[in-house]
Design an enzyme around this catalytic site. Sequence first.
Site, mmCIF file in Angstrom:
data_model
loop_
_atom_site.group_PDB
_atom_site.id
_atom_site.type_symbol
_atom_site.label_atom_id
_atom_site.label_comp_id
_atom_site.label_asym_id
_atom_site.label_seq_id
_atom_site.Cartn_x
_atom_site.Cartn_y
_atom_site.Cartn_z
ATOM 1 N N ASP A 23 0.857 -1.172 0.000
ATOM 2 C CA ASP A 23 0.000 0.000 0.000
ATOM 3 C C ASP A 23 0.902 1.234 0.000
ATOM 4 O O ASP A 23 2.034 1.190 0.500
ATOM 5 C CB ASP A 23 -0.888 -0.027 1.242
ATOM 6 C CG ASP A 23 -1.628 1.276 1.452
ATOM 7 O OD1 ASP A 23 -2.451 1.622 0.597
ATOM 8 O OD2 ASP A 23 -1.364 1.940 2.475
ATOM 9 N N TYR B 190 -0.285 5.079 0.460
ATOM 10 C CA TYR B 190 -0.629 6.154 1.400
ATOM 11 C C TYR B 190 -0.744 5.616 2.826
ATOM 12 O O TYR B 190 -1.625 4.816 3.124
ATOM 13 C CB TYR B 190 -1.937 6.822 0.986
ATOM 14 C CG TYR B 190 -1.872 7.524 -0.346
ATOM 15 C CD1 TYR B 190 -1.397 8.829 -0.448
ATOM 16 C CD2 TYR B 190 -2.270 6.880 -1.516
ATOM 17 C CE1 TYR B 190 -1.335 9.482 -1.677
ATOM 18 C CE2 TYR B 190 -2.210 7.518 -2.750
ATOM 19 C CZ TYR B 190 -1.745 8.817 -2.822
ATOM 20 O OH TYR B 190 -1.681 9.456 -4.038
ATOM 21 N N THR C 30 1.549 3.766 4.297
ATOM 22 C CA THR C 30 2.450 2.621 4.451
ATOM 23 C C THR C 30 3.849 2.968 3.948
ATOM 24 O O THR C 30 4.833 2.848 4.675
ATOM 25 C CB THR C 30 1.901 1.393 3.712
ATOM 26 O OG1 THR C 30 0.581 1.091 4.188
ATOM 27 C CG2 THR C 30 2.806 0.176 3.916
ATOM 28 N N ARG D 243 -7.423 12.780 6.395
ATOM 29 C CA ARG D 243 -7.110 11.412 5.985
ATOM 30 C C ARG D 243 -8.302 10.479 6.216
ATOM 31 O O ARG D 243 -8.651 9.665 5.356
ATOM 32 C CB ARG D 243 -5.878 10.914 6.758
ATOM 33 C CG ARG D 243 -5.572 9.435 6.630
ATOM 34 C CD ARG D 243 -5.221 9.029 5.218
ATOM 35 N NE ARG D 243 -4.737 7.655 5.173
ATOM 36 C CZ ARG D 243 -4.648 6.936 4.065
ATOM 37 N NH1 ARG D 243 -5.008 7.440 2.900
ATOM 38 N NH2 ARG D 243 -4.191 5.702 4.112
ATOM 39 N N SER E 246 -2.065 0.710 -5.088
ATOM 40 C CA SER E 246 -2.664 1.909 -4.502
ATOM 41 C C SER E 246 -4.036 2.263 -5.043
ATOM 42 O O SER E 246 -4.388 1.935 -6.185
ATOM 43 C CB SER E 246 -1.721 3.101 -4.746
ATOM 44 O OG SER E 246 -2.246 4.286 -4.211
ATOM 45 N N ASN E 247 -4.796 2.984 -4.206
ATOM 46 C CA ASN E 247 -6.041 3.617 -4.643
ATOM 47 C C ASN E 247 -5.765 4.771 -5.602
ATOM 48 O O ASN E 247 -6.642 5.169 -6.365
ATOM 49 C CB ASN E 247 -6.812 4.165 -3.433
ATOM 50 C CG ASN E 247 -7.671 3.117 -2.749
ATOM 51 O OD1 ASN E 247 -8.046 2.119 -3.343
ATOM 52 N ND2 ASN E 247 -7.986 3.358 -1.489
ATOM 53 N N LYS F 229 -10.113 -0.092 -2.781
ATOM 54 C CA LYS F 229 -9.947 -1.025 -1.679
ATOM 55 C C LYS F 229 -11.005 -0.703 -0.610
ATOM 56 O O LYS F 229 -11.331 0.469 -0.424
ATOM 57 C CB LYS F 229 -8.558 -0.868 -1.046
ATOM 58 C CG LYS F 229 -7.374 -1.075 -1.961
ATOM 59 C CD LYS F 229 -6.107 -0.710 -1.198
ATOM 60 C CE LYS F 229 -4.861 -0.839 -2.038
ATOM 61 N NZ LYS F 229 -3.650 -0.496 -1.262
ATOM 62 N N SER G 262 0.391 -3.449 4.390
ATOM 63 C CA SER G 262 -0.304 -2.177 4.600
ATOM 64 C C SER G 262 -0.335 -1.804 6.072
ATOM 65 O O SER G 262 -0.374 -2.671 6.942
ATOM 66 C CB SER G 262 -1.742 -2.267 4.072
ATOM 67 O OG SER G 262 -2.437 -1.050 4.266
ATOM 68 N N ASN H 188 -2.878 0.036 6.956
ATOM 69 C CA ASN H 188 -4.310 0.274 7.095
ATOM 70 C C ASN H 188 -5.049 -1.039 7.352
ATOM 71 O O ASN H 188 -5.111 -1.899 6.460
ATOM 72 C CB ASN H 188 -4.859 0.920 5.823
ATOM 73 C CG ASN H 188 -4.207 2.255 5.522
ATOM 74 O OD1 ASN H 188 -4.293 3.186 6.310
ATOM 75 N ND2 ASN H 188 -3.526 2.352 4.382
ATOM 76 N N PHE I 166 -8.145 -1.886 7.307
ATOM 77 C CA PHE I 166 -9.204 -2.227 6.355
ATOM 78 C C PHE I 166 -8.628 -2.889 5.109
ATOM 79 O O PHE I 166 -9.248 -3.778 4.511
ATOM 80 C CB PHE I 166 -10.019 -0.978 5.974
ATOM 81 C CG PHE I 166 -9.353 -0.065 4.994
ATOM 82 C CD1 PHE I 166 -9.465 -0.279 3.630
ATOM 83 C CD2 PHE I 166 -8.589 1.009 5.426
ATOM 84 C CE1 PHE I 166 -8.831 0.566 2.717
ATOM 85 C CE2 PHE I 166 -7.965 1.856 4.528
ATOM 86 C CZ PHE I 166 -8.081 1.631 3.175
ATOM 87 N N ASP I 167 -7.435 -2.469 4.703
ATOM 88 C CA ASP I 167 -6.759 -3.015 3.528
ATOM 89 C C ASP I 167 -6.267 -4.432 3.812
ATOM 90 O O ASP I 167 -6.427 -5.351 2.993
ATOM 91 C CB ASP I 167 -5.598 -2.098 3.167
ATOM 92 C CG ASP I 167 -5.054 -2.307 1.762
ATOM 93 O OD1 ASP I 167 -5.662 -3.059 0.992
ATOM 94 O OD2 ASP I 167 -4.021 -1.682 1.440
#
Length: 225
Positions: A8, A10, A12, A41, A118-119, A151, A175, A177, A179-180
């Site tokens: 990931d 952003y 990470t 964010r 990445s998103n 994601k 990641s 994050n 959720f990821d």
Amino acid sequence: MQPVLAFDVYGTLIDTLGVTIELERRLSDASKAGEFAKRWREKQLEYSFRHSLMGAYVPFAECTREALVFTDRALQTGLSDNDRDHLMAVYAELPAFPDVVPALDRLRDAGIRCVAFSNGTEEAVNQLLTRAEVKSHMDAVVSVDAIKRFKPAPAVYAYLRTRLETRPEATWLVSSNPFDVIGATHAGLRSAWIRRHSDAPFDPWGIEPDMTVPELETLADRMMR
């Protein structure tokens, strides 16, 4: 079989809170900078989830700008259009965490493929990683923009495997994050959670990462055993 690590970007590889210093300069009340960066964010991610669920995809930068406008309104910071444009430009040049390049170099020297996942659009991520002096240390950039979903939709992780031509058990999502990490694990990939803050909680969904480490050099240690 050597693993392939999909990082990931952003939060990470790139420090999204790096915008705080510029917020301190732009806000009339500099004490709000930390809260502003955090809420910006959080809202950015919320908007990406909502756009994806609605089937109303927009590029990730648009989610970022929408979140910036919302945060400005919520905190009543009175940013001008010029301020917003400037902050968006700063967001496109955020710094990498200091552990990123050393860890990537060690992993690639060991023959492990490392890609950014990445998103953000491929163009935006390439520019961001180039400015942060990370791009040359990656093997490729994979963006969800190709399938117009964000994601943690299962389709994005399936697309990642298609692009990499890898099996699920050899494909790692790395990641910071949760959720990821949960999304990738749910989709059948391996996962590593980078717990950059010791007090960061993980979502209590009954889905755990295969590995939890405090930073990327520890990840490299574990992957190279």
